[in-house]
Design a protein around this motif. Structure first.
Motif, PDB file in Angstrom:
ATOM      1  N   ILE A 199      41.836   1.074   6.169  1.00 27.18           N
ATOM      2  CA  ILE A 199      42.324   2.344   6.715  1.00 27.18           C
ATOM      3  C   ILE A 199      42.814   3.303   5.640  1.00 27.18           C
ATOM      4  CG2 ILE A 199      42.999   1.172   8.857  1.00 27.18           C
ATOM      5  CD1 ILE A 199      45.938   1.584   8.009  1.00 27.18           C
ATOM      6  N   LEU A 200      42.823   2.873   4.379  1.00 28.06           N
ATOM      7  CA  LEU A 200      43.414   3.683   3.318  1.00 28.06           C
ATOM      8  C   LEU A 200      42.415   4.660   2.721  1.00 28.06           C
ATOM      9  CD1 LEU A 200      45.503   0.919   1.501  1.00 28.06           C
ATOM     10  CD2 LEU A 200      46.201   2.452   3.363  1.00 28.06           C
ATOM     11  N   THR A 201      42.944   5.795   2.269  1.00 28.97           N
ATOM     12  CA  THR A 201      42.126   6.821   1.627  1.00 28.97           C
ATOM     13  C   THR A 201      42.832   7.316   0.368  1.00 28.97           C
ATOM     14  OG1 THR A 201      43.124   8.523   3.052  1.00 28.97           O
ATOM     15  CG2 THR A 201      41.031   7.575   3.778  1.00 28.97           C
ATOM     16  N   GLU A 202      42.164   8.165  -0.365  1.00 31.56           N
ATOM     17  CA  GLU A 202      42.679   8.679  -1.630  1.00 31.56           C
ATOM     18  C   GLU A 202      44.106   9.202  -1.485  1.00 31.56           C
ATOM     19  OE1 GLU A 202      41.491  11.990  -5.075  1.00 31.56           O
ATOM     20  OE2 GLU A 202      40.325  11.818  -3.222  1.00 31.56           O
ATOM     21  N   GLY A 203      44.980   8.794  -2.395  1.00 28.21           N
ATOM     22  CA  GLY A 203      46.366   9.231  -2.392  1.00 28.21           C
ATOM     23  C   GLY A 203      47.313   8.290  -1.701  1.00 28.21           C
ATOM     24  N   ASP A 204      46.789   7.390  -0.858  1.00 26.55           N
ATOM     25  CA  ASP A 204      47.657   6.384  -0.229  1.00 26.55           C
ATOM     26  C   ASP A 204      48.101   5.364  -1.275  1.00 26.55           C
ATOM     27  OD1 ASP A 204      47.459   7.562   2.277  1.00 26.55           O
ATOM     28  OD2 ASP A 204      45.747   6.330   2.890  1.00 26.55           O
ATOM     29  N   ILE A 205      49.171   4.652  -0.956  1.00 24.23           N
ATOM     30  CA  ILE A 205      49.810   3.759  -1.920  1.00 24.23           C
ATOM     31  C   ILE A 205      49.918   2.357  -1.339  1.00 24.23           C
ATOM     32  CG2 ILE A 205      51.931   3.322  -3.249  1.00 24.23           C
ATOM     33  CD1 ILE A 205      52.457   6.448  -2.841  1.00 24.23           C
ATOM     34  N   VAL A 206      49.423   1.364  -2.076  1.00 21.29           N
ATOM     35  CA  VAL A 206      49.600  -0.041  -1.720  1.00 21.29           C
ATOM     36  C   VAL A 206      50.752  -0.574  -2.553  1.00 21.29           C
ATOM     37  CG1 VAL A 206      48.583  -2.346  -1.695  1.00 21.29           C
ATOM     38  CG2 VAL A 206      47.154  -0.346  -1.198  1.00 21.29           C
ATOM     39  N   HIS A 227      37.311  -5.506  -3.466  1.00 26.69           N
ATOM     40  CA  HIS A 227      37.770  -4.456  -2.549  1.00 26.69           C
ATOM     41  C   HIS A 227      38.897  -3.647  -3.193  1.00 26.69           C
ATOM     42  CE1 HIS A 227      38.397  -3.530   2.023  1.00 26.69           C
ATOM     43  NE2 HIS A 227      38.310  -2.443   1.305  1.00 26.69           N
ATOM     44  N   ALA A 228      39.862  -4.341  -3.801  1.00 25.60           N
ATOM     45  CA  ALA A 228      40.990  -3.663  -4.437  1.00 25.60           C
ATOM     46  C   ALA A 228      40.524  -2.799  -5.605  1.00 25.60           C
ATOM     47  CB  ALA A 228      42.018  -4.688  -4.902  1.00 25.60           C
ATOM     48  N   ILE A 229      39.623  -3.332  -6.417  1.00 24.16           N
ATOM     49  CA  ILE A 229      39.110  -2.574  -7.561  1.00 24.16           C
ATOM     50  C   ILE A 229      38.372  -1.326  -7.078  1.00 24.16           C
ATOM     51  CG2 ILE A 229      37.429  -2.650  -9.444  1.00 24.16           C
ATOM     52  CD1 ILE A 229      38.224  -5.670  -9.733  1.00 24.16           C
ATOM     53  N   ARG A 230      37.597  -1.475  -6.024  1.00 25.17           N
ATOM     54  CA  ARG A 230      36.860  -0.326  -5.478  1.00 25.17           C
ATOM     55  C   ARG A 230      37.834   0.731  -4.946  1.00 25.17           C
ATOM     56  NH1 ARG A 230      34.231  -2.865  -2.110  1.00 25.17           N
ATOM     57  NH2 ARG A 230      35.146  -2.298  -0.108  1.00 25.17           N
ATOM     58  N   LEU A 231      38.862   0.315  -4.212  1.00 25.29           N
ATOM     59  CA  LEU A 231      39.831   1.273  -3.676  1.00 25.29           C
ATOM     60  C   LEU A 231      40.548   2.019  -4.789  1.00 25.29           C
ATOM     61  CD1 LEU A 231      41.588  -0.515  -0.675  1.00 25.29           C
ATOM     62  CD2 LEU A 231      39.932   1.341  -0.597  1.00 25.29           C
ATOM     63  N   ALA A 232      40.941   1.295  -5.836  1.00 23.26           N
ATOM     64  CA  ALA A 232      41.615   1.952  -6.957  1.00 23.26           C
ATOM     65  C   ALA A 232      40.710   3.006  -7.579  1.00 23.26           C
ATOM     66  CB  ALA A 232      42.047   0.912  -7.993  1.00 23.26           C
ATOM     67  N   GLY A 233      39.424   2.700  -7.677  1.00 21.08           N
ATOM     68  CA  GLY A 233      38.475   3.663  -8.206  1.00 21.08           C
ATOM     69  C   GLY A 233      38.294   4.873  -7.319  1.00 21.08           C
ATOM     70  N   GLU A 234      38.611   4.714  -6.036  1.00 16.69           N
ATOM     71  CA  GLU A 234      38.491   5.809  -5.075  1.00 16.69           C
ATOM     72  C   GLU A 234      39.790   6.598  -4.925  1.00 16.69           C
ATOM     73  OE1 GLU A 234      37.214   3.788  -1.576  1.00 16.69           O
ATOM     74  OE2 GLU A 234      35.151   3.494  -2.293  1.00 16.69           O
TER      75      GLU A 234
END
Length: 368
Positions: A199-206, A227-234
């Motif tokens: 559900i996360l998008t650019e600018g959200d924080i984990v 998945h985590a690496i891909r999200l960080a890249g996004e």
């Protein structure tokens, strides 16, 4: 008091002058104001003021929060974000009694649960749908746009029980309506961490990004690492959020080896970890140094990046408000623990010396 800072080593700036002049108004001047005192920084590093993106400082409004001063200037921190201690029903108190009087800049992520962390974990803020009032939450955000920097949800089983991913989805929708980032606490399922990631998008924080909880960590499977690496890249932001149960040396070391670096380094400081294992932001940074993150990459993670979430500048141009931390990196031999009880020797320690906020220069507390 006007003063001039000299003999410092700038870090985290593209360029910096040999001296910084602070006027009586607390703003940087092009030259030394009349009568300005000279402050010899004795070769200490000078960075933008440290910013801790995850603290709990609603002291008196929750049963876990420290005072803002305990997380602040004495530890080198000039700005911080309270991460969900208050929900819409209690935010007015956090604003009046903590944010407004604090010497430091304090902003807040508003908890999607109306009661916030009044009795943290003993009375979870997300029991069922009655725990969330979307209209009142959005109204609280509109009333407090100047100090609310995002929406916070604790998406782990000890909080949401069988409710699973639903509170996080509601929090994400509220954040989208309000035009704010979502900070999501990850941990024990339900929900599973991949459900949160989806559900996360650019600018959200984990936050708690390098936790070691079984079935709640990115280290659980190869697919989760990817998945985590891909999200960080996004553009999804990975935040340390050390806490009492949410940072693992092994996970952090493996993440760095894979090229997954934290976007921000934060403490999740509260009453149950301030005496250990967290202590303060400087100690948390020293742990990241020890697992392999270079100092030059630690500094943006406690200055420029988290300050941007709070809407704070990091410039040193004439006219900017003075906001700096002076610190040293010293040899050490400290046995540190993570949140899982693992041990690691810290060969280098970060020691804050002073902070500058406007025209106020204040020494940090010395380590004992």
């Amino acid at each position: 008091m006007a003063f001039t800072l000299t003999n410092f080593r700038p870090i985290g700036f593209e360029t910096a002058p040999a001296a910084l002049h602070v006027g009586d108004d607390g703003r940087l001047a092009a030259s030394a104001p009349a009568g300005a005192a000279t402050v010899d920084c004795r070769g200490s590093y000078l960075s933008s003021g440290w910013c801790d993106l995850h603290v709990h400082v609603w002291h008196g409004g929750t049963d876990i929060s420290v005072r803002a001063a305990e997380a602040g200037r004495g530890t080198g921190v000039t700005a911080m974000a309270d991460a969900g201690s208050a929900g819409e029903a209690t935010f007015h108190g956090l604003r009046e009694y903590v944010i407004q009087p604090a010497a430091e800049t304090v902003r807040a992520f508003l908890n999607i649960g109306s009661i916030g962390l009044v009795a943290c974990n003993r009375v979870p803020e997300l029991i069922d749908m009655r725990s969330i009032d979307v209209d009142r939450t959005l109204a609280a955000i509109e009333r407090n746009r100047d100090v609310i920097c995002g929406v916070k949800v604790r998406a782990s089983g000890v909080i949401v029980g069988a409710w699973g991913i639903t509170p996080a989805k509601i929090a994400k929708r509220v954040a989208e309506i309000a035009g704010l980032p979502l900070m999501v606490h990850v941990g024990e399922p339900p929900p599973l961490i991949e459900e949160v990631f989806d559900i996360l998008t650019e600018g959200d924080i984990v936050t708690h990004c390098f936790n070691g909880k079984k079935a709640g960590s990115i280290a659980d499977t190869e697919a989760l690492w990817q998945h985590a690496i891909r999200l960080a890249g996004e553009g999804v932001r990975m935040d340390i959020g050390h806490g009492a149960a949410s940072f693992d040396f092994g996970v952090a070391r493996k993440a760095l080896e894979r090229g997954l670096k934290p976007w921000s380094i934060s403490t999740d400081l509260h009453l149950h970890n301030i005496e250990g294992p967290v202590h303060d932001l400087a100690t948390t940074v020293a742990k990241l140094l020890a697992v392999g993150l270079p100092l030059e990459e630690c500094i943006p993670a406690i200055t420029r990046r988290p300050r941007s979430v709070l809407g704070l500048a990091t410039g040193i141009e004439t006219g900017a408000k003075a906001d700096f931390t002076l610190f040293d990196v010293v040899d050490a031999a400290i046995d540190a623990t993570d949140a899982m009880g693992n041990h690691l020797r810290l060969d280098r320690m970060i020691e804050p010396r002073s902070t500058v906020i406007g025209a106020s220069l204040q020494e940090a507390a010395r380590r004992t």
